[in-house]
Design a protein around this motif. Sequence first.
Motif, PDB file in Angstrom:
ATOM      1  N   SER A   1     -37.523 -76.729  49.318  1.00 56.78           N
ATOM      2  CA  SER A   1     -38.012 -75.358  49.139  1.00 56.78           C
ATOM      3  C   SER A   1     -36.862 -74.370  48.981  1.00 56.78           C
ATOM      4  CB  SER A   1     -38.935 -74.946  50.289  1.00 56.78           C
ATOM      5  OG  SER A   1     -38.274 -75.037  51.516  1.00 56.78           O
ATOM      6  N   THR A   2     -35.777 -74.580  49.710  1.00 51.66           N
ATOM      7  CA  THR A   2     -34.605 -73.716  49.551  1.00 51.66           C
ATOM      8  C   THR A   2     -33.982 -73.883  48.176  1.00 51.66           C
ATOM      9  OG1 THR A   2     -34.174 -73.921  51.920  1.00 51.66           O
ATOM     10  CG2 THR A   2     -32.375 -73.107  50.567  1.00 51.66           C
TER      11      THR A   2
ATOM     12  N   LEU B   1     -36.293 -82.518  54.488  1.00 54.18           N
ATOM     13  CA  LEU B   1     -36.389 -82.548  53.028  1.00 54.18           C
ATOM     14  C   LEU B   1     -37.275 -81.433  52.497  1.00 54.18           C
ATOM     15  CD1 LEU B   1     -36.515 -86.364  52.206  1.00 54.18           C
ATOM     16  CD2 LEU B   1     -34.691 -84.744  51.679  1.00 54.18           C
ATOM     17  N   VAL B   2     -38.337 -81.101  53.205  1.00 53.78           N
ATOM     18  CA  VAL B   2     -39.202 -79.985  52.787  1.00 53.78           C
ATOM     19  C   VAL B   2     -38.412 -78.681  52.802  1.00 53.78           C
ATOM     20  CG1 VAL B   2     -41.188 -78.569  53.489  1.00 53.78           C
ATOM     21  CG2 VAL B   2     -41.394 -81.060  53.395  1.00 53.78           C
TER      22      VAL B   2
ATOM     23  N   MET C   1     -29.458 -78.464  40.016  1.00 56.75           N
ATOM     24  CA  MET C   1     -30.785 -78.958  40.365  1.00 56.75           C
ATOM     25  C   MET C   1     -30.846 -80.480  40.214  1.00 56.75           C
ATOM     26  SD  MET C   1     -33.658 -78.262  41.637  1.00 56.75           S
ATOM     27  CE  MET C   1     -33.730 -76.500  41.648  1.00 56.75           C
ATOM     28  N   ALA C   2     -30.228 -81.025  39.166  1.00 58.84           N
ATOM     29  CA  ALA C   2     -30.202 -82.483  38.988  1.00 58.84           C
ATOM     30  C   ALA C   2     -29.465 -83.144  40.150  1.00 58.84           C
ATOM     31  CB  ALA C   2     -29.531 -82.845  37.663  1.00 58.84           C
TER      32      ALA C   2
ATOM     33  N   ALA D   1     -33.721 -70.969  45.350  1.00 57.62           N
ATOM     34  CA  ALA D   1     -32.426 -70.581  44.776  1.00 57.62           C
ATOM     35  C   ALA D   1     -32.447 -70.774  43.257  1.00 57.62           C
ATOM     36  CB  ALA D   1     -31.307 -71.408  45.396  1.00 57.62           C
ATOM     37  N   PHE D   2     -33.121 -71.803  42.782  1.00 55.27           N
ATOM     38  CA  PHE D   2     -33.180 -72.063  41.342  1.00 55.27           C
ATOM     39  C   PHE D   2     -33.981 -70.990  40.618  1.00 55.27           C
ATOM     40  CE2 PHE D   2     -35.019 -74.231  37.602  1.00 55.27           C
ATOM     41  CZ  PHE D   2     -33.847 -74.619  36.978  1.00 55.27           C
ATOM     42  N   LEU D   3     -35.051 -70.514  41.251  1.00 56.57           N
ATOM     43  CA  LEU D   3     -35.919 -69.526  40.595  1.00 56.57           C
ATOM     44  C   LEU D   3     -35.431 -68.094  40.723  1.00 56.57           C
ATOM     45  CD1 LEU D   3     -39.418 -71.006  41.550  1.00 56.57           C
ATOM     46  CD2 LEU D   3     -38.199 -71.190  39.369  1.00 56.57           C
TER      47      LEU D   3
END
Length: 190
Positions: free
Chosen positions: A182-183, A177-178, A127-128, A187-189
Amino acid sequence: MEESETYPKENPRRASASSSSLATTSVHVTALDGLVNVNSLFTIAVFVGLSLTTPGQKSLEDRTACDVGIDIVKKLLVFEVVSFSFFLFSSLVAQGLKLAINLLNSKDVDEAFRAHINLKVLRLGMMASAVGSVMGCLFLMLSIVNVIQIRLGMLSCGSKSAIHAVSALLVLVTSALVVYISTAIYAFLH
């Protein structure tokens, strides 16, 4: 054929868990590879933008009032450096994660050093890296707006070519970028 003492039969549960882990980490490595490759392309764009900056350059507009001042050239340079910094940050974080994953999945049994990477650390690192890429894209977009103003004339001057180019840039890059953000959040959640 009988099972030898040297090569015991592997536990099926352990085999499926390790192959699942290898498949998951190979997906992570592939994603990190893609991120590093895209960052490399954007870094090239940064240096192309830097090569186009020369103080006192005249725009393609016929009016001298449409020529940019030194302040726009300075902003361009600052935005290019900040963009490069974010892309470098993102690439270094991604390369560090790839190194940890590759060390973790090393097939050499006699390897003295093995990385033990926590899944939360991996996700936060990815994520970073994604945030670094997004910030790099935003600053690259700002620098491209300044390149457009240098080459086609100031936006405040009403240069139609500059306004059309900046409008297309803002709509397309912001849309991309949106989708990317959002992707990445999805994926992170999940």
